[in-house]
Design an enzyme around this catalytic site. Structure first.
Site, PDB file in Angstrom:
ATOM      1  N   CYS A  86       0.825  -1.199   0.000  1.00 59.78           N
ATOM      2  CA  CYS A  86       0.000   0.000   0.000  1.00 59.78           C
ATOM      3  C   CYS A  86       0.869   1.263   0.000  1.00 59.78           C
ATOM      4  O   CYS A  86       1.545   1.538  -0.976  1.00 59.78           O
ATOM      5  CB  CYS A  86      -0.979  -0.069   1.165  1.00 59.78           C
ATOM      6  SG  CYS A  86      -2.427   0.955   0.880  1.00 59.78           S
ATOM      7  N   HIS A 196      -3.455  -5.667   1.163  1.00 60.67           N
ATOM      8  CA  HIS A 196      -2.712  -5.882   2.411  1.00 60.67           C
ATOM      9  C   HIS A 196      -2.663  -7.365   2.810  1.00 60.67           C
ATOM     10  O   HIS A 196      -3.531  -7.816   3.573  1.00 60.67           O
ATOM     11  CB  HIS A 196      -3.411  -5.131   3.547  1.00 60.67           C
ATOM     12  CG  HIS A 196      -3.260  -3.644   3.479  1.00 60.67           C
ATOM     13  ND1 HIS A 196      -2.238  -2.967   4.092  1.00 60.67           N
ATOM     14  CD2 HIS A 196      -4.016  -2.707   2.871  1.00 60.67           C
ATOM     15  CE1 HIS A 196      -2.357  -1.670   3.880  1.00 60.67           C
ATOM     16  NE2 HIS A 196      -3.432  -1.481   3.137  1.00 60.67           N
ATOM     17  N   GLU A 198      -0.786  -8.679   4.971  1.00 62.58           N
ATOM     18  CA  GLU A 198      -0.540  -8.776   6.424  1.00 62.58           C
ATOM     19  C   GLU A 198      -1.836  -8.669   7.218  1.00 62.58           C
ATOM     20  O   GLU A 198      -1.857  -8.987   8.408  1.00 62.58           O
ATOM     21  CB  GLU A 198       0.476  -7.702   6.854  1.00 62.58           C
ATOM     22  CG  GLU A 198      -0.068  -6.304   7.110  1.00 62.58           C
ATOM     23  CD  GLU A 198      -0.422  -5.516   5.856  1.00 62.58           C
ATOM     24  OE1 GLU A 198      -0.452  -6.100   4.762  1.00 62.58           O
ATOM     25  OE2 GLU A 198      -0.707  -4.300   5.982  1.00 62.58           O
TER      26      GLU A 198
END
Ligand SMILES: NC(=O)CC[C@H](N)C(=O)O
EC number: 6.3.5.3
Length: 231
Positions: A86, A196, A198
């Site tokens: 990002c 994302h 994560e």
């Protein structure tokens, strides 16, 4: 294997990245402040999401001048693994480590949503645990994720298999050229992506599909350092 998670003023996904490394692959991980001038101890560098320097000028445009970025360029030249997520992707394009640019979303609004991605390149160090063409669920949260590059660059990305992820099917939340959600450099050791992974490392988060990015990186590192290494 040792991971660094860079922290800029305004980063807000640094803790998520740190936890993802700890929880998915249990490797050593440190936060590294943007003023750091030595990344030699690290094998992989995560450039996390957020609003570095308040997104002033353009997302990532100021962060790219932070002292640590000279070290990120060096690490990229040494073939270390670098993943920009990002705002991290935006910083890596601003720094010239990845081609193209991220523009305002075509709808001019910040979008926070679960998206489906097609794994276009499943042979990179970051994606070897996925199947070719696999569709995975990974969330997005950005205002400037509209990937753009010129025609010549786009042709090079295709020829060199540098398109890593596309938004699946007809979905294209931000207007990115050819639905591109993530790319790598020619050498394949630097990846940038707007979604994302994560935030998708456990079913309790809505998806665990991001987990395999971390296991892929660890496997690639172990292959490079011989199967005997168990760091
Ligand atoms: N989650 C993020 O990293 C957001 C990136 C950037 N601030 C944007 O809005 O596009």
């Amino acid at each position: 294997m040792k991971f660094a998670v860079l922290v800029f003023p305004g980063s807000n996904c640094d803790i998520d990245c740190y936890k993802a490394v700890e929880d998915t692959i249990g490797q050593s991980v440190d936060y590294v402040w943007h003023t750091a001038t030595d990344l030699s101890a690290y094998d992989a560098i995560l450039v996390p999401g957020g609003f570095s320097y308040g997104d002033y000028l353009r997302c990532g445009a100021i962060a790219r001048f932070a002292p640590v970025m000279n070290e990120v360029v060096k690490a990229a030249e040494q073939g270390k693994f670098i993943l920009g997520i990002c705002n991290g992707f935006q910083i890596l394009t601003e720094a010239g480590l990845l081609p193209g640019a991220l523009r305002r979303n075509s709808g001019m609004k910040f979008i926070c949503a679960q998206t489906q991605l097609e794994v276009v390149n499943h042979t990179s160090a970051f994606t070897s645990e996925y199947n070719a063409g696999e569709i995975i669920d990974i969330p997005i949260a950005h205002g400037e994720g509209n990937y753009y590059c010129d025609e010549e660059t786009l042709a090079q990305l295709k020829t060199n298999n540098q398109i890593v992820f596309r938004y699946a099917g007809d979905t294209n939340p931000n207007g990115s050229i050819e639905n591109i959600a993530g790319i790598c450099n020619e050498r394949g050791n630097v990846v940038g992506m707007m979604p994302h992974p994560e935030r998708a490392v456990d079913e309790i988060l809505g998806s665990a599909d991001g987990k395999r990015m971390f296991t892929s990186i660890l496997n690639a590192w172990r292959e490079q350092h011989g199967a005997a290494v168990n760091g």
